[in-house]
Motif scaffolding. Structure first.
Motif, PDB file in Angstrom:
ATOM      1  N   LYS A  26      33.356  38.007  41.996  1.00 15.09           N
ATOM      2  CA  LYS A  26      34.507  38.280  42.843  1.00 15.09           C
ATOM      3  C   LYS A  26      35.811  37.790  42.205  1.00 15.09           C
ATOM      4  CE  LYS A  26      32.773  40.644  46.088  1.00 15.09           C
ATOM      5  NZ  LYS A  26      33.322  40.617  47.438  1.00 15.09           N
ATOM      6  N   VAL A  27      35.778  36.673  41.505  1.00 12.51           N
ATOM      7  CA  VAL A  27      36.969  36.210  40.787  1.00 12.51           C
ATOM      8  C   VAL A  27      37.377  37.235  39.736  1.00 12.51           C
ATOM      9  CG1 VAL A  27      37.828  34.475  39.175  1.00 12.51           C
ATOM     10  CG2 VAL A  27      36.585  33.760  41.209  1.00 12.51           C
ATOM     11  N   SER A  28      36.391  37.797  39.044  1.00 19.73           N
ATOM     12  CA  SER A  28      36.709  38.805  38.025  1.00 19.73           C
ATOM     13  C   SER A  28      37.311  40.055  38.651  1.00 19.73           C
ATOM     14  CB  SER A  28      35.443  39.162  37.233  1.00 19.73           C
ATOM     15  OG  SER A  28      34.532  39.924  38.020  1.00 19.73           O
ATOM     16  N   TRP A  29      36.864  40.426  39.856  1.00 19.45           N
ATOM     17  CA  TRP A  29      37.451  41.584  40.536  1.00 19.45           C
ATOM     18  C   TRP A  29      38.907  41.330  40.898  1.00 19.45           C
ATOM     19  CZ3 TRP A  29      33.356  43.603  44.581  1.00 19.45           C
ATOM     20  CH2 TRP A  29      32.234  44.069  43.896  1.00 19.45           C
ATOM     21  N   VAL A  30      39.191  40.123  41.394  1.00 18.13           N
ATOM     22  CA  VAL A  30      40.568  39.791  41.779  1.00 18.13           C
ATOM     23  C   VAL A  30      41.474  39.795  40.549  1.00 18.13           C
ATOM     24  CG1 VAL A  30      42.056  37.966  42.690  1.00 18.13           C
ATOM     25  CG2 VAL A  30      39.885  38.488  43.820  1.00 18.13           C
ATOM     26  N   VAL A  31      41.050  39.090  39.509  1.00 17.68           N
ATOM     27  CA  VAL A  31      41.871  39.000  38.295  1.00 17.68           C
ATOM     28  C   VAL A  31      42.008  40.370  37.638  1.00 17.68           C
ATOM     29  CG1 VAL A  31      42.036  37.985  35.990  1.00 17.68           C
ATOM     30  CG2 VAL A  31      41.261  36.591  37.923  1.00 17.68           C
TER      31      VAL A  31
END
Length: 326
Positions: A26-31
């Motif tokens: 999910k962090v990778s999706w946001v970034v």
């Protein structure tokens, strides 16, 4: 440390470890969406997509912290009320959907798409979807083992006694919470078996939607029946820990999943984004989620007010009411 504590220790660490890949995804999706490297989900603008996935990152972080609190020494020193609430929400999210994970793997989805629900990314590869699924299942199983062992250490009298032995809560507890919860469960089960009343977009229904509706409907009935039994003390002589555990899980499921789906439903009803729709009528869905959140909250309050009885009940010794902060 006995075998139950050892099992809880392993399960708590496993739960935290299982949820870590989901958080990183999910962090990778946001970034990625902020940098323009990844597309946003269908029906979402960039801001909405970032907010949605940032919220899930925060939820995953809380879940990892709760899992560690169940096993680390500092978990016995922090206030019980916020920890109990987070654990209630976390187990409400994850443990009740374990049957869904099993059924979904057996039945598959109608279109063969490995993604599931609104949590799926715009182009989630199979390995990423597998990590998400493993994370949910692993965390659910871990919490299901670690949480009872923690409660056993911190509030050892929590589930002592049997129904009808005088340890129940107030007999004046209103029946509306059980009636509302059962009504919500009936509607979800009706949709699960193919009912079409209240369904606005029949083509949006798939196997996952039917299975989830059935699982949530059953848990709504379980929550209503178990909480009513725990508070009223009937049927007599049933070990109290059974209704208490089922009431905890079922009420948490009502609160957590409907609390998560309600904002998404309201967003669809207000913004009407192109290419995004739910099978059910949005107004009816919003009313059901509101009812589920309200009844789930009321059930938790009823369980918390239930009086705990010590093993010395026969001698007339009654312990204090449940107090998560104790």
């Amino acid at each position: 440390m006995d075998r139950w504590d050892r099992a809880g220790r392993i399960a708590a660490y496993a739960a935290a470890l299982a949820l870590t890949p989901y958080s990183l995804i999910k962090v990778s999706w946001v970034v990625g969406s902020l940098l323009g490297l990844l597309p946003v989900g269908t029906g979402f603008g960039r801001v909405e997509w970032v907010v949605l996935n940032s919220a899930t990152v925060g939820m995953a972080g809380i879940g990892i912290a709760v899992a560690l609190a169940l096993v680390r020494p500092w978990g016995m020193r922090i206030p019980g009320a916020p920890l109990a609430f987070c654990a209630w929400v976390g187990t409400g999210f994850l443990v009740p959907v374990l049957p869904y994970a099993v059924l979904r793997s057996l039945l598959g989805s109608a279109d063969g798409n490995p993604r599931g629900g609104s949590d799926a990314g715009p182009s989630m590869p199979v390995w990423e979807a597998a990590l998400v699924q493993i994370g949910f299942v692993g965390t659910g199983l871990g919490l299901a083992i670690a949480l009872p062992t923690y409660l056993r250490r911190r509030w050892p009298d929590a589930f002592v006694g049997r129904l009808g032995d005088g340890g129940e809560g107030s007999q004046r507890v209103p029946p509306w919470m059980a009636v509302v919860g059962a009504t919500v469960g009936f509607v979800w089960l009706y949709w699960a078996v193919g009912g079409t009343a209240g369904v606005a977009h029949r083509g949006e229904r798939d196997v996952a939607w039917h299975v989830l509706s059935g699982v949530f409907g059953l848990w709504a009935f379980v929550a209503s029946a178990a909480t009513w039994a725990a508070v009223r003390g009937r049927p007599a002589q049933v070990p109290r820990w059974g209704p208490m555990v089922l009431g905890w899980l079922g009420s948490g499921s009502l609160f957590a999943w409907s609390g998560w789906k309600l904002p998404f439903t309201l967003y669809l009803a207000i913004a009407r984004p192109a290419g995004a729709a739910l099978p059910e009528n949005l107004v009816l869905a919003a009313v059901l989620h509101l009812a589920a959140v309200g009844s789930g909250t009321a059930m938790l309050g009823a369980l918390v007010r239930t009086r705990l009885v010590s093993p010395n009940m026969a001698a007339g010794v009654v312990r204090t009411p449940i107090a998560p902060g104790g």
